[in-house]
Design an enzyme around this catalytic site. Structure first.
Site, short mmCIF file in Angstrom:
data_model
loop_
_atom_site.label_atom_id
_atom_site.label_comp_id
_atom_site.label_asym_id
_atom_site.label_seq_id
_atom_site.Cartn_x
_atom_site.Cartn_y
_atom_site.Cartn_z
N GLU A 187 12.00 -29.02 -0.80
CA GLU A 187 13.14 -28.96 -1.70
C GLU A 187 13.56 -30.29 -2.32
OE1 GLU A 187 13.28 -28.56 1.70
OE2 GLU A 187 15.12 -29.42 2.52
N ALA A 235 6.74 -25.26 1.29
CA ALA A 235 7.28 -25.88 0.09
C ALA A 235 8.37 -26.87 0.50
CB ALA A 235 7.89 -24.82 -0.83
N GLU A 239 13.90 -22.78 -1.61
CA GLU A 239 13.95 -24.20 -2.00
C GLU A 239 15.08 -24.43 -3.00
OE1 GLU A 239 12.33 -25.83 0.04
OE2 GLU A 239 10.95 -24.24 0.67
N1 TRP Z 1 12.11 -28.35 4.14
C1 TRP Z 1 10.98 -27.48 3.93
C2 TRP Z 1 11.55 -26.08 3.85
O1 TRP Z 1 12.41 -25.79 3.16
C3 TRP Z 1 9.98 -27.56 5.04
C4 TRP Z 1 8.89 -28.55 4.89
C5 TRP Z 1 8.25 -28.89 3.76
C6 TRP Z 1 8.25 -29.30 5.89
N2 TRP Z 1 7.28 -29.80 4.01
C7 TRP Z 1 7.27 -30.07 5.30
C8 TRP Z 1 8.41 -29.39 7.24
C9 TRP Z 1 6.45 -30.91 6.03
C10 TRP Z 1 7.59 -30.23 7.97
C11 TRP Z 1 6.64 -31.00 7.36
O2 TRP Z 1 11.26 -25.18 4.51
ZN ZN Z 2 13.99 -24.98 4.11
#
Ligand code: TRP
Ligand code: ZN
Length: 881
Positions: free
Chosen positions: A266, A264, A300
């Site tokens: 954020e 997911a 998230e």
């Molecule tokens: N930031 C996302 C989390 O909270 C991780 C994530 C979402 C991500 N989509 C992505 C990482 C695509 C790499 C590629 O965990």
């Molecule tokens: Zn994260």
């Protein structure tokens, strides 16, 4: 090709941005065969004479203007990844128009299509696939976004922040305009356009702000979003209570989509989720899914403060937001469910997946120093070990002190892009603590080993413990300095009563918990006033992510298994004992002896099974045998065939020895309140399905019958999958027919199919490789869908006993697919590579076979940096075997 000469980026080269962007206008014109993106931003030079270097990948540039005047071809320079304007005034407006083809974007980053929708994924560096911009997290600005599309096909048009206006246009088109009142980095940008169902709810923050909550999913699936909605409201409340953090927009939207590389994302006010982490009802989702949804919806949401309001100055700091947010979601889950059980789950995940990473060819520090592909940073080390690091800070200063530090962190850095050093400084300063040694956990990779030696002297009533630490070398780090290791501990007397631990070094933190700190390579601690030799309980609650090397007596382990007041260590004693039993079985089999299962362990297992004082949740944890991945960590070399026999011997012995007790447990819990998804009820399902698994291992006709019966009459997906998994393992005459019938029943539900693929790829029976190969060609299998790939290839790659079966070499098949998938979706291909993390522990001929196949992938001319970075280190090693 961008992969021709991969460029390594270094943390030490980081420099603050040379430009500030004051406002940013984006205009999306979406069509079936293309999208046009117009971007306009106001820049301000911060460094005299700096050229403006914009990131942009795979973009067709239609227009480039500086202050409304077309730039001539000589005024800028374009490469496959950037656009540079060398001379420009100190401030002004840049406008670009680019053309994209989202329908051809198979990488699932940037703007792409999923199930008839237009969606975006910008973290980490996907924004540069949408438009030319300073695509780095330390450039934060205000976004104004206009989205235009066909009204009938795309009635829902979403982006971050507040919806300012909507309007119908000519030719059946319409538009929506969004303004995000909070400055943000480009990786938090999001857009969704499509025809979606929605459920709505509301939340009032403690200061009285009214928030509209919306969860979108494909039409007909929105009724499966209620659990996610409840989870969201719990998370919003929890962050107010636990950290005093309130939500800061008038709406919060979640969109569930089917094609997503990760779990997911954020994005500010507009989270995009893999549908497997949103959609749930008892018929299609398991208890584990329900739990994961609550935890990821929380994760998230918590990013809104740890990640979005306070963001990263560069990607090397990724754990600043991920480690901290994982820590926060773990604490949230602990408060929503059962703290002790939650800790056990989290440590299991850490040890099963992060420890091997830290001991393998791709080991890296929580704050890495360099990389080829930023996407490769999304690892168990950055997330889970990063969370342990935060937890060690909390253990060191206590919960109250940690909260003070968090308050200071938010107060100081709200609206800023900062580093892990800034975080550590805030927690330390609020507690007058010194974290200079603790911070080595950020910079040094590898799992430390703590060796324990004890000595008791009756005459002086003194008990001495000598603790020594070491840490194996990891790529680029041959030597390590000693870590600061917080150790929670306690003593028991021979009747199981807790004794005081008195030593000059023992300190009590703000939670009143006794704590030792090991800071040296070796140190002796002397405890006084002990009339008998105490039974030491060390690393309670798993207070540090280390491996304990301690040859203590079996009797002490069995004693702690039933007497330690610390729930984590009760379970830990049982796990350590089970690992020993397996180890001895492997040794016996190796020498051609008759394998004998330690009777003390079998007896203790049976006692725990019927112990009325232990809750179902704890019992389920206690009775879970350590996974193959955990066992592998205790062994110098992988021996899939021997390990398989040893496990079967142990499982069979437990199943035969405790048949009647297992039946009792099964009958007691089977059918009790069988559709409630409450945590306590879920725990009883887990326990009874564990009992069923041991009974099934005996393959008695009674067990097989009950199994088939549970499968047929299951009221929850949990019970159905548990039974299906055991049927897949069994020699039940109806086996093949039932597997087929499951597919027939669920073939239109991609999420349930994931489970069907996974259960077959994770099985332990002859012919798994063949089965997986056949399923790759199954009409229901979609190779462009990451969930399908992770469920089939990913699960098989994690099935150690079969992936490394010397008699059925899986590497040509597996790496062939890694190469093929890499051409379409580098992130997914790179993630699959973690299955080869055990390569150092393969016996030489197997290792050679694996390396030959890896070499073929490395020779692909279009190989991505992502996959290259993961595979290259695997060619350099020598077998340890
Ligand atoms: N930031 C996302 C989390 O909270 C991780 C994530 C979402 C991500 N989509 C992505 C990482 C695509 C790499 C590629 O965990
Ligand atoms: Zn994260």
């Amino acid at each position: 090709m961008s992969s021709a000469e991969p460029i390594r980026q270094y943390l030490k080269d980081y420099q603050r941005p040379a430009f500030a962007i004051d406002e940013f206008h984006l205009d999306f014109d979406l069509h079936e065969d293309h999208a046009q993106v117009r971007s306009r931003f106001r820049y301000r030079k911060l460094v005299a004479d700096a050229p403006l270097v914009l990131d942009g990948v795979g973009l067709e540039l239609l227009q480039l203007q500086l202050d409304e005047r077309e730039l001539s071809a000589g005024a800028y320079e374009k490469t496959s990844e950037s656009l540079t304007i060398k001379t420009l005034p100190d401030q002004g407006w840049i406008q670009t128009v680019v053309r994209l083809e989202p329908q051809k974007n198979t990488s699932l980053e940037g703007l792409y299509r999923s199930g008839g929708l237009f969606v975006t994924q910008c973290e980490a560096q996907g924004f540069r696939k949408i438009t030319y911009f300073l695509d780095r997290p330390d450039v934060m600005t205000s976004y104004f976004v206009r989205v235009e599309a066909d009204r009938a096909r795309y009635p829902v048009l979403l982006s971050n922040g507040d919806r300012i206006s909507t309007r119908d246009l000519e030719n059946g088109r319409h538009e929506a305009v969004w303004k995000d009142p909070h400055k943000k980095p480009s990786y938090l940008f999001a857009l969704v356009a499509g025809d979606l169902g929605v459920i709505r709810d509301q939340f009032e923050t403690r200061s009285g702000r009214h928030v509209e909550l919306e969860i979108y999913a494909a039409h007909g699936r929105q009724e499966r979003c209620h659990h996610a909605m409840e989870s969201l409201k719990k998370a919003m409340k929890w962050d107010e209570q636990a950290y005093g953090r309130e939500y800061d927009l008038g709406n919060y939207m979640i969109v569930a989509i089917d094609d997503f590389n990760a779990g997911a994302m954020e994005n500010k006010g507009l989270n995009i989720f893999n549908s497997r982490l949103v959609l749930a009802d008892p018929q299609t989702a398991t208890d584990a899914d329900y739990h994961a949804i609550e935890s990821v919806v929380g994760h998230e949401y918590f990013h809104n403060w740890t990640g979005n309001r306070v963001t990263l100055c560069n990607w090397f700091q990724l754990s600043l937001k991920e480690g901290l947010t994982v820590f926060r979601d773990q604490e949230f889950s602990a408060d929503m469910t059962d703290r002790g059980v939650q800790r056990i789950r989290d440590v299991d995940a850490l040890r099963e997946r992060q420890f091997p990473e830290d001991a393998g060819p791709n080991a890296h520090p929580v704050r890495p120093e360099s990389c080829l592909a930023v996407d490769n940073f999304f690892t168990m080390t950055i997330y889970e070990k990063g969370a342990e690091l935060i937890r060690m800070m909390q253990t060191t200063v206590g919960r109250k002190g940690f909260r003070r530090g968090m308050d200071l962190y938010f107060e100081r850095h709200d609206g800023q892009a900062v580093s892990t050093d800034d975080f550590a400084a805030a927690i330390a300063e609020a507690n007058q603590a010194d974290f200079s040694q603790l911070k080595r956990w950020y910079s040094q990779a590898g799992t430390p080993v703590v060796r324990v030696q004890e000595q008791y002297d009756q005459a002086s009533q003194e008990y001495r413990v000598t603790l020594s630490q070491s840490c194996p070398s990891t790529p680029g780090q041959p030597e390590k300095a000693p870590f600061q290791i917080p150790i929670r501990l306690g003593f028991l007397d021979s009747s199981g009563r807790e004794l005081p631990c008195v030593a000059p070094e023992v300190r009590v933190n703000s939670d009143g918990a006794p704590l030792l700190e090991l800071r040296e390579a070796e140190r002796q601690f002397v405890f006084t006033g002990l009339r008998e030799k105490p039974v030491l309980s060390l690393f309670r609650e798993f207070s540090a992510p280390v491996i304990v090397d301690w040859k203590r007596d079996d009797e002490e382990l069995l004693f702690l298994m039933s007497h330690d007041p610390d729930g984590f260590n009760r379970r830990e004693a049982g796990q350590t004992m089970a690992l020993r039993v397996l180890e001895r079985l492997v040794q016996a089999l190796k020498c051609g002896e008759t394998p004998e299962v330690n009777w003390g362990f079998v007896k203790a297992y049976g006692q725990a099974l019927l112990d009325e004082r232990i809750s179902a949740a704890e019992k389920a944890g206690l009775l879970t045998l350590p996974s193959v991945a955990l066992f592998a960590q205790t062994q110098p070399q992988v021996d899939a065939l021997l390990w398989r026999r040893a496990r079967r011997t142990l499982v069979g012995a437990l199943g035969h020895a405790h048949q009647s007790a297992l039946w009792e447990v099964y009958r007691r819990w089977h059918g009790v309140d069988s559709t409630s998804m409450a945590t306590e009820v879920a725990a009883t399902r887990e326990l009874k399905n564990q009992a069923l698994a041991l009974l099934a291992s005996t393959q008695t006709s009674q067990a097989l019958e009950v199994l088939a019966d549970q499968y047929a009459s299951a009221k929850t997906m949990t019970d159905r999958m548990a039974a299906l998994a055991l049927l897949v393992e069994s020699d039940h005459p109806e086996r093949e027919r039932l597997i087929e019938a499951f597919h027939e029943q669920w073939k239109s539900d991609s999420l349930v199919l994931n489970k069907w693929f996974r259960v077959q790829a994770s099985a332990d029976r002859d012919g798994v490789l063949k089965r997986v190969q056949a399923l790759m060609g199954h009409p229901s299998f979609q190779v462009q869908n990451p969930n399908h790939v992770y469920s089939l290839l990913g699960a098989f790659g994690g099935n150690i006993l079969h992936f490394h079966d010397p008699e059925h070499c899986a590497y040509p098949f597996f790496l062939g697919w890694v190469g093929a998938i890499d051409a379409k979706n580098p992130q997914v291909a790179a993630r699959l590579c973690s299955s080869l993390g055990l390569i150092q522990k393969l016996e030489p001929s197997l290792q050679k076979q694996a390396q030959q196949e890896i070499q073929k992938v490395l020779e692909l001319s279009t190989l991505s940096r992502n996959t290259r970075e993961r595979l290259e280190p695997m060619m350099k090693l020598v077998s340890r075997g």
